[in-house]
Design an enzyme around this catalytic site. Structure first.
Site, mmCIF file in Angstrom:
data_model
loop_
_atom_site.group_PDB
_atom_site.id
_atom_site.type_symbol
_atom_site.label_atom_id
_atom_site.label_comp_id
_atom_site.label_asym_id
_atom_site.label_seq_id
_atom_site.Cartn_x
_atom_site.Cartn_y
_atom_site.Cartn_z
ATOM 1 N N SER A 1 0.859 -1.195 0.000
ATOM 2 C CA SER A 1 0.000 0.000 0.000
ATOM 3 C C SER A 1 0.893 1.242 0.000
ATOM 4 O O SER A 1 2.098 1.151 0.266
ATOM 5 C CB SER A 1 -0.852 -0.031 1.270
ATOM 6 O OG SER A 1 -1.442 1.230 1.516
ATOM 7 N N TYR B 1 -3.629 -0.568 10.054
ATOM 8 C CA TYR B 1 -3.435 -0.773 8.611
ATOM 9 C C TYR B 1 -2.027 -0.348 8.205
ATOM 10 O O TYR B 1 -1.315 -1.061 7.493
ATOM 11 C CB TYR B 1 -4.496 0.022 7.842
ATOM 12 C CG TYR B 1 -4.528 -0.252 6.355
ATOM 13 C CD1 TYR B 1 -5.146 -1.390 5.848
ATOM 14 C CD2 TYR B 1 -3.943 0.635 5.456
ATOM 15 C CE1 TYR B 1 -5.186 -1.635 4.484
ATOM 16 C CE2 TYR B 1 -3.984 0.400 4.087
ATOM 17 C CZ TYR B 1 -4.611 -0.743 3.608
ATOM 18 O OH TYR B 1 -4.632 -0.978 2.244
HETATM 19 P P1 NAP Z 1 -11.778 -4.867 -1.030
HETATM 20 O O1 NAP Z 1 -12.769 -4.801 -2.149
HETATM 21 O O2 NAP Z 1 -12.219 -4.561 0.338
HETATM 22 O O3 NAP Z 1 -11.066 -6.276 -1.096
HETATM 23 C C1 NAP Z 1 -10.532 -6.926 0.034
HETATM 24 C C2 NAP Z 1 -10.534 -8.400 -0.234
HETATM 25 O O4 NAP Z 1 -10.024 -9.091 0.920
HETATM 26 C C3 NAP Z 1 -11.954 -8.912 -0.457
HETATM 27 O O5 NAP Z 1 -11.933 -9.947 -1.381
HETATM 28 C C4 NAP Z 1 -12.304 -9.432 0.920
HETATM 29 O O6 NAP Z 1 -13.337 -10.381 0.936
HETATM 30 C C5 NAP Z 1 -10.972 -10.062 1.301
HETATM 31 N N1 NAP Z 1 -10.942 -10.351 2.719
HETATM 32 C C6 NAP Z 1 -10.960 -9.467 3.744
HETATM 33 N N2 NAP Z 1 -10.994 -10.124 4.916
HETATM 34 C C7 NAP Z 1 -11.008 -11.445 4.620
HETATM 35 C C8 NAP Z 1 -11.060 -12.635 5.403
HETATM 36 N N3 NAP Z 1 -11.119 -12.606 6.741
HETATM 37 N N4 NAP Z 1 -11.061 -13.832 4.762
HETATM 38 C C9 NAP Z 1 -11.025 -13.891 3.416
HETATM 39 N N5 NAP Z 1 -10.989 -12.806 2.626
HETATM 40 C C10 NAP Z 1 -10.977 -11.604 3.220
HETATM 41 O O7 NAP Z 1 -10.647 -3.820 -1.342
HETATM 42 P P2 NAP Z 1 -9.402 -3.849 -2.344
HETATM 43 O O8 NAP Z 1 -9.007 -2.455 -2.511
HETATM 44 O O9 NAP Z 1 -9.665 -4.676 -3.547
HETATM 45 O O10 NAP Z 1 -8.315 -4.546 -1.425
HETATM 46 C C11 NAP Z 1 -7.452 -5.580 -1.866
HETATM 47 C C12 NAP Z 1 -6.083 -5.376 -1.249
HETATM 48 O O11 NAP Z 1 -5.536 -4.173 -1.767
HETATM 49 C C13 NAP Z 1 -6.095 -5.225 0.273
HETATM 50 O O12 NAP Z 1 -4.975 -5.884 0.812
HETATM 51 C C14 NAP Z 1 -5.970 -3.727 0.455
HETATM 52 O O13 NAP Z 1 -5.408 -3.390 1.697
HETATM 53 C C15 NAP Z 1 -5.052 -3.402 -0.693
HETATM 54 N N6 NAP Z 1 -5.001 -1.994 -1.078
HETATM 55 C C16 NAP Z 1 -6.097 -1.340 -1.539
HETATM 56 C C17 NAP Z 1 -5.984 -0.018 -1.914
HETATM 57 C C18 NAP Z 1 -7.142 0.773 -2.452
HETATM 58 O O14 NAP Z 1 -6.997 1.973 -2.671
HETATM 59 N N7 NAP Z 1 -8.286 0.192 -2.707
HETATM 60 C C19 NAP Z 1 -4.767 0.636 -1.820
HETATM 61 C C20 NAP Z 1 -3.672 -0.055 -1.345
HETATM 62 C C21 NAP Z 1 -3.785 -1.376 -0.985
HETATM 63 P P3 NAP Z 1 -14.870 -9.890 1.200
HETATM 64 O O15 NAP Z 1 -15.323 -9.217 -0.065
HETATM 65 O O16 NAP Z 1 -15.568 -11.153 1.491
HETATM 66 O O17 NAP Z 1 -14.824 -8.945 2.366
#
Ligand code: NAP
Length: 251
Positions: free
Chosen positions: A143, A156
Site C-alpha cells: 500500500s 493498517y
Molecule cells: P476490497 O474490495 O475490500 O477487497 C478486500 C478483499 O479481501 C476482499 O476480497 C475481501 O473479501 C478479502 N478479505 C478481507 N478479509 C477477509 C477474510 N477474513 N477472509 C477472506 N478474505 C478476506 O478492497 P481492495 O481495494 O480490492 O483490497 C485488496 C487489497 O488491496 C487489500 O490488501 C488492500 O489493503 C489493498 N489496497 C487497496 C488499496 C485501495 O486503494 N483500494 C490501496 C492499497 C492497498 P470480502 O469481499 O468477502 O470482504
C-alpha cells in the site's frame, strides 16, 4: 520469440479474489494463461466467469483468512486440484478507521491477523512447496501506507509497513531458491476498501487533487504489474515494492 509474460501452465492462488484489486489480478493472470485458485469468504461466481471467459481454468476455495486455521488446507487443495502452486498473490486485506487515541485492541488484532499474520503463514506454507520445486512467485499487496503514515488507520499502516518488510526479508531468504518475493503497492483505487474515503467529499477531493494521473485507480489498472511479477519477465526481481499509484509517490 519467447513471451516473457506468458503464464500458460502456471497455477496462481489469489486471496480475496471475489472483488476489487484481487479480482482484477485474477482476471489479468488468467488472461496471461494461468489457472486460478480463488480464495476467500464470499462468492467467487463473478470472478469464475471472468477467468473462464479468458479461457483459463478456475477453482474456488472458501476460507476465512482472519485466522491461520485454513492455511494448510488451502495449499493442499490448490496442489490437489491443479498439481502445484507457481504463484501466490496475497491480496486479502481489511482496513479499520478511527483516531489513534480511540483505536481498539479488537480492531488492531482484526487488521493485523488478516493483513499480516495470515499473509505470513500462507506464504510460509506455499513457500515450502515452491522451494521444494525450485521455483515460485509470491506477490504481496502492500500500500502507499507501506511508505507513508496516513491518518486514522494505525493498524493498517503497521500491517502494510510490515508487509513491505516481510517482502524484503523473504526475498533475502528465498531468492537463492529461485522463489521471487515482491509486492505491489496500489495507490488509491476505487474499491470497497476506499468506499469511506470516496463517500467523504473533502477527503475524496483532497486525494484526487494529489493524484498526478487525475483519477482513482480501477481494478484493471493493477493487472499488468501482477503479470510482470508473476512471470519470467521478473526472474531477477527480488524484494521490490512496485507502486501502481498514478504517480502519487512521485508528488
Ligand atoms: P476490497 O474490495 O475490500 O477487497 C478486500 C478483499 O479481501 C476482499 O476480497 C475481501 O473479501 C478479502 N478479505 C478481507 N478479509 C477477509 C477474510 N477474513 N477472509 C477472506 N478474505 C478476506 O478492497 P481492495 O481495494 O480490492 O483490497 C485488496 C487489497 O488491496 C487489500 O490488501 C488492500 O489493503 C489493498 N489496497 C487497496 C488499496 C485501495 O486503494 N483500494 C490501496 C492499497 C492497498 P470480502 O469481499 O468477502 O470482504
Amino acid at each position: 520469440m519467447t513471451n516473457l509474460f506468458d503464464l500458460t501452465g502456471r497455477v496462481a492462488v489469489v486471496t480475496g479474489a471475489n472483488t476489487g484489486i484481487g479480482q482484477g489480478i485474477a482476471a489479468a493472470l488468467a488472461g496471461a494463461g494461468a489457472s486460478i485458485v480463488a480464495v476467500g469468504r464470499s462468492s467467487m461466481e463473478q470472478t469464475g466467469a471472468l477467468v473462464r471467459d479468458a479461457g483459463a481454468a478456475f477453482h474456488a476455495i472458501s476460507a476465512d483468512l482472519s485466522s491461520t486455521a485454513p492455511v494448510a488446507g488451502i495449499v493442499d487443495e490448490a496442489i490437489r486440484t491443479f498439481g502445484a502452486i507457481d504463484i501466490l498473490v496475497n491480496n486479502a486485506g481489511i482496513v479499520r478507521r478511527a483516531d489513534s487515541v480511540d483505536f481498539t485492541e479488537e480492531d488492531w488484532d482484526a487488521v493485523i491477523d488478516v493483513n499480516l499474520k495470515t499473509l505470513f503463514f500462507l506464504t510460509q506454507a506455499a513457500g515450502r512447496h515452491m522451494l521444494a520445486r525450485g521455483r515460485g512467485k509470491v506477490v504481496n499487496i502492500a500500500s502507499m501506507l507501506s511508505f507513508q503514515g496516513g491518518i486514522r488507520i494505525p493498524a493498517y499502516t503497521a500491517s502494510k509497513s510490515g508487509v513491505a518488510g516481510l517482502t524484503r526479508l523473504l526475498a533475502c531468504e528465498w531468492a537463492a531458491g529461485n522463489v521471487n518475493v515482491n509486492a505491489i503497492a496500489p495507490g488509491y483505487f476505487a474499491t470497497n476498501n476506499t468506499a469511506a474515503l470516496r463517500d467523504d467529499a473533502d477527503r475524496s477531493k483532497a486525494i484526487l487533487e494529489r493524484i498526478p494521473a487525475g483519477r482513482w485507480g480501477q481494478p484493471t489498472d493493477i493487472g499488468g504489474a501482477a503479470v510482470f511479477l508473476s512471470s519470467a519477465a521478473s526472474d531477477y526481481v527480488h524484494g521490490t515494492i512496485l507502486p501502481v499509484d498514478g504517480g502519487w509517490l512521485a508528488r
